[in-house]
Write an enzyme that holds these catalytic residues in place. Structure first.
Site, PDB file in Angstrom:
ATOM      1  N   HIS A 184     -62.093  15.756 -34.109  1.00  0.00           N
ATOM      2  CA  HIS A 184     -60.730  16.311 -34.004  1.00  0.00           C
ATOM      3  C   HIS A 184     -60.194  15.888 -32.628  1.00  0.00           C
ATOM      4  O   HIS A 184     -60.088  14.698 -32.344  1.00  0.00           O
ATOM      5  CB  HIS A 184     -60.823  17.821 -34.217  1.00  0.00           C
ATOM      6  CG  HIS A 184     -59.522  18.532 -34.408  1.00  0.00           C
ATOM      7  ND1 HIS A 184     -58.333  17.891 -34.646  1.00  0.00           N
ATOM      8  CD2 HIS A 184     -59.211  19.862 -34.394  1.00  0.00           C
ATOM      9  CE1 HIS A 184     -57.363  18.787 -34.774  1.00  0.00           C
ATOM     10  NE2 HIS A 184     -57.872  19.992 -34.603  1.00  0.00           N
ATOM     11  N   ASP A 214     -55.148   9.576 -31.138  1.00  0.00           N
ATOM     12  CA  ASP A 214     -56.160   9.541 -30.085  1.00  0.00           C
ATOM     13  C   ASP A 214     -56.523   8.136 -29.634  1.00  0.00           C
ATOM     14  O   ASP A 214     -57.191   7.968 -28.618  1.00  0.00           O
ATOM     15  CB  ASP A 214     -57.438  10.236 -30.580  1.00  0.00           C
ATOM     16  CG  ASP A 214     -57.261  11.734 -30.597  1.00  0.00           C
ATOM     17  OD1 ASP A 214     -56.519  12.229 -29.743  1.00  0.00           O
ATOM     18  OD2 ASP A 214     -57.840  12.392 -31.466  1.00  0.00           O
ATOM     19  N   HIS A 229     -57.510   9.090 -40.560  1.00  0.00           N
ATOM     20  CA  HIS A 229     -56.905  10.423 -40.494  1.00  0.00           C
ATOM     21  C   HIS A 229     -56.941  11.033 -41.883  1.00  0.00           C
ATOM     22  O   HIS A 229     -56.769  10.328 -42.866  1.00  0.00           O
ATOM     23  CB  HIS A 229     -55.447  10.314 -40.013  1.00  0.00           C
ATOM     24  CG  HIS A 229     -54.913  11.601 -39.504  1.00  0.00           C
ATOM     25  ND1 HIS A 229     -54.367  12.554 -40.328  1.00  0.00           N
ATOM     26  CD2 HIS A 229     -54.869  12.099 -38.250  1.00  0.00           C
ATOM     27  CE1 HIS A 229     -54.000  13.584 -39.588  1.00  0.00           C
ATOM     28  NE2 HIS A 229     -54.292  13.342 -38.328  1.00  0.00           N
TER      29      HIS A 229
HETATM   30  N1  ACO Z   1     -64.331   4.171 -38.771  1.00  0.00           N
HETATM   31  C1  ACO Z   1     -64.984   3.628 -39.825  1.00  0.00           C
HETATM   32  N2  ACO Z   1     -64.939   4.117 -41.065  1.00  0.00           N
HETATM   33  C2  ACO Z   1     -64.209   5.224 -41.262  1.00  0.00           C
HETATM   34  C3  ACO Z   1     -63.498   5.855 -40.219  1.00  0.00           C
HETATM   35  C4  ACO Z   1     -63.582   5.273 -38.936  1.00  0.00           C
HETATM   36  N3  ACO Z   1     -62.938   5.807 -37.913  1.00  0.00           N
HETATM   37  N4  ACO Z   1     -62.860   6.928 -40.707  1.00  0.00           N
HETATM   38  C5  ACO Z   1     -63.143   6.997 -42.006  1.00  0.00           C
HETATM   39  N5  ACO Z   1     -63.962   5.972 -42.349  1.00  0.00           N
HETATM   40  C6  ACO Z   1     -64.446   5.643 -43.693  1.00  0.00           C
HETATM   41  C7  ACO Z   1     -65.495   6.656 -44.143  1.00  0.00           C
HETATM   42  O1  ACO Z   1     -66.786   6.238 -43.781  1.00  0.00           O
HETATM   43  C8  ACO Z   1     -65.264   6.641 -45.636  1.00  0.00           C
HETATM   44  O2  ACO Z   1     -65.821   5.460 -46.142  1.00  0.00           O
HETATM   45  P1  ACO Z   1     -66.511   5.476 -47.623  1.00  0.00           P
HETATM   46  O3  ACO Z   1     -65.381   5.748 -48.575  1.00  0.00           O
HETATM   47  O4  ACO Z   1     -67.114   4.113 -47.758  1.00  0.00           O
HETATM   48  O5  ACO Z   1     -67.517   6.586 -47.585  1.00  0.00           O
HETATM   49  C9  ACO Z   1     -63.749   6.485 -45.776  1.00  0.00           C
HETATM   50  O6  ACO Z   1     -63.330   5.800 -44.585  1.00  0.00           O
HETATM   51  C10 ACO Z   1     -63.008   7.806 -45.888  1.00  0.00           C
HETATM   52  O7  ACO Z   1     -63.294   8.586 -44.737  1.00  0.00           O
HETATM   53  P2  ACO Z   1     -63.537  10.136 -44.747  1.00  0.00           P
HETATM   54  O8  ACO Z   1     -64.524  10.477 -43.667  1.00  0.00           O
HETATM   55  O9  ACO Z   1     -63.821  10.625 -46.121  1.00  0.00           O
HETATM   56  O10 ACO Z   1     -62.080  10.648 -44.331  1.00  0.00           O
HETATM   57  P3  ACO Z   1     -61.735  12.101 -43.828  1.00  0.00           P
HETATM   58  O11 ACO Z   1     -60.332  12.330 -44.220  1.00  0.00           O
HETATM   59  O12 ACO Z   1     -62.740  13.088 -44.260  1.00  0.00           O
HETATM   60  O13 ACO Z   1     -61.878  11.964 -42.245  1.00  0.00           O
HETATM   61  C11 ACO Z   1     -61.425  11.613 -39.970  1.00  0.00           C
HETATM   62  C12 ACO Z   1     -60.825  11.816 -41.361  1.00  0.00           C
HETATM   63  C13 ACO Z   1     -62.377  12.773 -39.626  1.00  0.00           C
HETATM   64  C14 ACO Z   1     -60.284  11.627 -38.946  1.00  0.00           C
HETATM   65  C15 ACO Z   1     -62.188  10.255 -39.944  1.00  0.00           C
HETATM   66  O14 ACO Z   1     -61.290   9.202 -40.228  1.00  0.00           O
HETATM   67  C16 ACO Z   1     -62.868  10.022 -38.598  1.00  0.00           C
HETATM   68  O15 ACO Z   1     -63.980  10.527 -38.382  1.00  0.00           O
HETATM   69  N6  ACO Z   1     -62.222   9.238 -37.682  1.00  0.00           N
HETATM   70  C17 ACO Z   1     -62.786   9.003 -36.360  1.00  0.00           C
HETATM   71  C18 ACO Z   1     -62.582  10.213 -35.471  1.00  0.00           C
HETATM   72  C19 ACO Z   1     -61.151  10.370 -35.053  1.00  0.00           C
HETATM   73  O16 ACO Z   1     -60.495   9.439 -34.614  1.00  0.00           O
HETATM   74  N7  ACO Z   1     -60.669  11.611 -35.147  1.00  0.00           N
HETATM   75  C20 ACO Z   1     -59.317  11.959 -34.694  1.00  0.00           C
HETATM   76  C21 ACO Z   1     -58.478  12.349 -35.857  1.00  0.00           C
HETATM   77  S1  ACO Z   1     -56.845  12.704 -35.297  1.00  0.00           S
HETATM   78  C22 ACO Z   1     -56.946  14.234 -34.640  1.00  0.00           C
HETATM   79  O17 ACO Z   1     -57.741  15.062 -34.951  1.00  0.00           O
HETATM   80  C23 ACO Z   1     -56.020  14.536 -33.569  1.00  0.00           C
END
Ligand code: ACO
Length: 437
Positions: free
Chosen positions: A268, A363, A307
């Site tokens: 987050h 971010d 996201h």
């Molecule tokens: N890098 C690589 N792969 C990713 C990333 C990433 N940053 N984010 C998602 N994926 C992939 C997942 O592995 C998944 O792949 P799969 O379908 O092969 O299993 C797919 O994309 C879907 O991702 P989920 O994790 O299911 O998406 P979710 O909506 O649950 O997660 C989140 C969103 C937590 C923001 C995720 O994208 C993440 O962890 N990003 C990195 C952390 C980040 O930047 N967080 C800040 C968010 S903005 C905020 O809070 C202000």
């Protein structure tokens, strides 16, 4: 017009049910009518991580994640970021309308006159050991305010709520600045009421021996814009915590502390700190392709990418990129920007990221600017928490005034044992039965 309904045929009983639709949703409580016997509990919906569940109705923030749209109270983020001050946006987010100049002056005056921290709170902060993480200090200190203002528990009194809103928005920059100074072993700097919200924050962070701190106006404005972009983001993880803790009628100090605790997580608000660590780990532009491959092979995530709601470029990231140019004209460029730009370029062309609709989020670039402004990475999430306090409070007020809201209490699908008889300790054998033992 005929009411919109969803007709459901239950093949277990061949009964049909007409469920009214409301703004494209079905009320989960209406599903309870669907049952096979009168004494049955009825149908529930199962939605881990709230992937497709609206937990409230809200008039604060609108997001269209597919189109990359963000609006506060109907106003596009691109317009308010350029034309408003942070406190003007805070007023809008909290009270629903842009303030008149009279309202704005009075609002700014109220916030400015609640920036001081009680000396006991200052002493409380002094108890943390040097180099404690500022976010831990921030969360604890916000929570400690609850001990100082017990009247805040009267959450149903509008005037009491308003006073706590002034206090929280006024004091969070002071707490944040004190956590920073404490980490450095520097004496605390008291607020300066002549300065704007962000210029005063910079004063409390960086004033040394000069009689009056003069913030660079370009940098103060950049911080103001960053604060505007972070003011609210509808039902994200920390806001959900704010509403959930607040729904038990806990006071706003402990509720904001709980929301800030959620924000501190690396998935987050903690992501911007992780972005900088990641850029440090990558080290140089030429190592970006190998790093992207590493992520695609399942080793970690590209921090600052992806996201839950945006499946398009995060509109806040676009504005931050423009703000970065202004900041770098004053501070000189941050070498990490080149690595970040290369990372974005490669990721946006890569099938893995394209297919999953993974774009830079707020971010991705915020940490680079924060660093150029002089903040260490461990302060980044605290910088997020200051403006988000506005959104948490707006959502908290809305929740308390919503007659449909009650204490938040989800259901579960129980997957444990059926009933079984107690086994006395001398009959349990010697073999470990759980991994905890
Ligand atoms: N890098 C690589 N792969 C990713 C990333 C990433 N940053 N984010 C998602 N994926 C992939 C997942 O592995 C998944 O792949 P799969 O379908 O092969 O299993 C797919 O994309 C879907 O991702 P989920 O994790 O299911 O998406 P979710 O909506 O649950 O997660 C989140 C969103 C937590 C923001 C995720 O994208 C993440 O962890 N990003 C990195 C952390 C980040 O930047 N967080 C800040 C968010 S903005 C905020 O809070 C202000």
């Amino acid at each position: 017009m005929e009411k919109e309904v969803l007709s459901i045929l239950d093949r277990r009983t061949n009964a049909t049910y007409d469920l009214p639709l409301y703004k494209g949703t079905v009320r989960a409580m209406d599903l309870r009518r669907i049952k096979t016997a009168p004494d049955e509990f009825g149908l529930m919906s199962y939605d881990p991580a709230f992937m497709n569940t609206a937990s409230c109705q809200s008039a604060v923030t609108f997001i269209d994640g597919d189109k990359g749209i963000l609006r506060y109270r109907g106003y596009p983020i691109e317009q308010v970021a350029v034309q408003c001050s942070f406190l003007e946006v805070a007023y809008l987010v909290l009270f629903g309308e842009l303030p008149t100049s009279l309202e704005l002056n009075s609002w700014v005056d109220s916030i400015t006159h609640h920036t001081m921290l009680h000396e006991y709170i200052k002493k409380f902060l002094e108890g943390f050991r040097l180099r404690s993480h500022p976010m831990g200090m921030f969360i604890s200190t916000v929570s400690a305010l609850s001990t100082l203002y017990p009247e805040a528990r009267d959450v149903h009194d509008a005037e009491t709520r308003k006073l706590q809103i002034y206090r929280l928005i006024g004091k969070v920059p002071t707490i944040a600045a004190y956590t920073y100074r404490h980490g450095l072993g520097f004496p605390y700097v008291y607020p300066d009421n002549d300065l704007s919200y962000t210029a005063n924050f910079m004063n409390m962070l960086w004033k040394m021996v000069e009689p009056k701190y003069g913030a660079n106006p370009v940098l103060a404005r950049a911080l103001d814009i960053l604060f505007i972009l972070h003011a609210d983001h509808e039902q994200n993880c920390s806001t959900n915590v704010m509403r959930s803790v607040g729904s038990a009628q806990a006071d706003p100090y402990v509720s904001v502390a709980a929301a800030a605790a959620a924000l501190s997580g690396p998935l987050h608000g903690g992501a911007n700190e992780q972005v900088l660590n990641m850029l440090d780990e990558i080290g140089s532009k030429d190592r970006v392709p190998a790093y992207v491959e590493h992520v695609k092979a399942g080793h970690g995530k590209l921090m600052g990418f992806g996201h839950r709601v945006y499946k398009n470029y995060d509109p806040r990231a676009k504005i931050i990129k423009q703000t970065a140019d202004e900041v770098f004209k004053v501070t000189g460029t941050n070498p990490k920007l080149d690595i970040a730009l290369e990372l974005e370029r490669i990721a946006l062309e890569d099938e893995y990221f394209v297919k999953r609709k993974l774009y830079p989020n707020v971010d991705f670039y915020s940490g680079i600017i924060y660093q150029a402004l002089g903040f260490p990475p461990e302060m980044f999430t605290v910088l997020f928490a200051i403006p988000r306090t506005v959104g948490w409070l707006a959502q908290w007020q809305e929740m308390l005034q919503d007659p449909e809201q009650k204490i938040a209490r989800p259901r579960q699908i129980y997957t444990g044992y059926g009933p079984r008889d107690f086994v006395p300790i001398d009959k349990r054998g010697t073999k470990a039965t759980t991994s905890v033992a």
